[in-house]
Write a protein that holds these residues in place. Structure first.
Motif, short mmCIF file in Angstrom:
data_model
loop_
_atom_site.label_atom_id
_atom_site.label_comp_id
_atom_site.label_asym_id
_atom_site.label_seq_id
_atom_site.Cartn_x
_atom_site.Cartn_y
_atom_site.Cartn_z
N TYR A 40 0.85 -1.18 0.00
CA TYR A 40 0.00 0.00 0.00
C TYR A 40 0.88 1.24 0.00
O TYR A 40 1.92 1.26 0.66
CB TYR A 40 -0.87 0.05 1.26
N GLN A 42 0.51 5.74 -0.02
CA GLN A 42 -0.36 6.90 -0.07
C GLN A 42 0.45 8.18 0.04
O GLN A 42 1.51 8.19 0.66
CB GLN A 42 -1.43 6.84 1.01
N ALA A 55 -2.69 4.29 -3.60
CA ALA A 55 -2.68 3.16 -4.54
C ALA A 55 -2.25 1.93 -3.76
O ALA A 55 -1.44 2.01 -2.84
CB ALA A 55 -1.73 3.41 -5.69
N SER A 56 -2.82 0.79 -4.11
CA SER A 56 -2.43 -0.46 -3.47
C SER A 56 -2.78 -1.63 -4.37
O SER A 56 -3.48 -1.47 -5.37
CB SER A 56 -3.14 -0.61 -2.12
N ASP A 59 -6.61 -2.34 -4.99
CA ASP A 59 -7.40 -1.61 -5.97
C ASP A 59 -7.74 -2.50 -7.16
O ASP A 59 -6.89 -3.22 -7.66
CB ASP A 59 -6.64 -0.38 -6.48
N THR A 60 -8.98 -2.43 -7.62
CA THR A 60 -9.41 -3.27 -8.73
C THR A 60 -8.64 -2.95 -10.02
O THR A 60 -8.35 -3.85 -10.80
CB THR A 60 -10.92 -3.12 -8.98
N GLU A 61 -8.31 -1.68 -10.23
CA GLU A 61 -7.57 -1.27 -11.42
C GLU A 61 -6.19 -1.94 -11.47
O GLU A 61 -5.73 -2.38 -12.52
CB GLU A 61 -7.41 0.25 -11.38
N ASN A 81 1.29 3.55 -10.76
CA ASN A 81 -0.08 4.03 -10.61
C ASN A 81 -0.14 5.20 -9.63
O ASN A 81 -0.86 6.17 -9.87
CB ASN A 81 -0.98 2.88 -10.15
N ARG A 85 -1.47 9.00 -10.53
CA ARG A 85 -2.54 9.65 -9.77
C ARG A 85 -2.06 10.94 -9.11
O ARG A 85 -2.80 11.93 -9.05
CB ARG A 85 -3.07 8.70 -8.70
#
Length: 121
Positions: A40, A42, A55-56, A59-61, A81, A85
Motif C-alpha cells: 500500500y 499513499q 494506490a495499493s 485496488d481493482t484497477e 499508478n 494519480r
C-alpha cells in the motif's frame, strides 16, 4: 533484556524517522506499508492530516494487471499508478517515508517506479 521482534524494531525505526520526515502542502509524504500479500502507498499532507492520493494492490484497477500482490512486480505497478494519480492531482515533489522497512526489494521497486512515473524525491 529481551530482544525486540522484527515488527517492534521496525515500528521503533519508523517513529525515529517520522520525527524528521514531514509532508507539507507543497511537498507531501509518500507513506508505504507492506504485508505478505499486498503493498500500500499513499501521498499524505501531514499539515492538514489528509491523504491526497493512494494506490495499493487491493485496488481493482491494479488487481487486474497483477497475478500476486506480494512481489516486486506488483510493487512496480503500484508505484507507477501512484505517480500517475499524484501527477493528475498536481503533485510533483514528495518526500519518501519507507516506514522503517529496509530500502530494498518491494520498497525500492515502488520508489523507483514512482520516480520513473514523474515524481521527484
Amino acid at each position: 533484556m529481551s530482544k525486540l521482534s522484527k515488527e517492534e524494531a521496525r515500528k521503533r525505526r519508523h517513529k525515529r524517522v517520522r520525527k524528521t520526515v514531514k509532508g507539507t502542502p507543497t511537498q507531501p509524504r509518500i507513506s508505504v506499508h507492506k504485508s505478505l500479500n499486498h503493498i500500500y502507498a499513499q501521498v499524505i499532507d501531514d499539515f492538514r492530516e489528509k491523504t491526497l492520493v493512494s494506490a495499493s494492490t487491493v485496488d481493482t484497477e491494479i488487481r487486474e494487471k497483477i497475478e500476486n500482490g506480494g512481489n516486486v512486480e506488483a510493487a512496480k505497478v503500484v508505484g507507477e499508478n501512484l505517480a500517475k494519480r499524484a501527477l493528475d492531482a498536481g503533485i510533483k515533489k514528495v518526500v519518501f517515508d519507507r516506514s522503517g522497512y529496509k530500502y530494498h526489494g518491494r520498497i525500492k521497486a515502488l520508489a523507483d517506479a514512482a520516480r520513473e512515473g514523474g515524481l521527484e524525491f
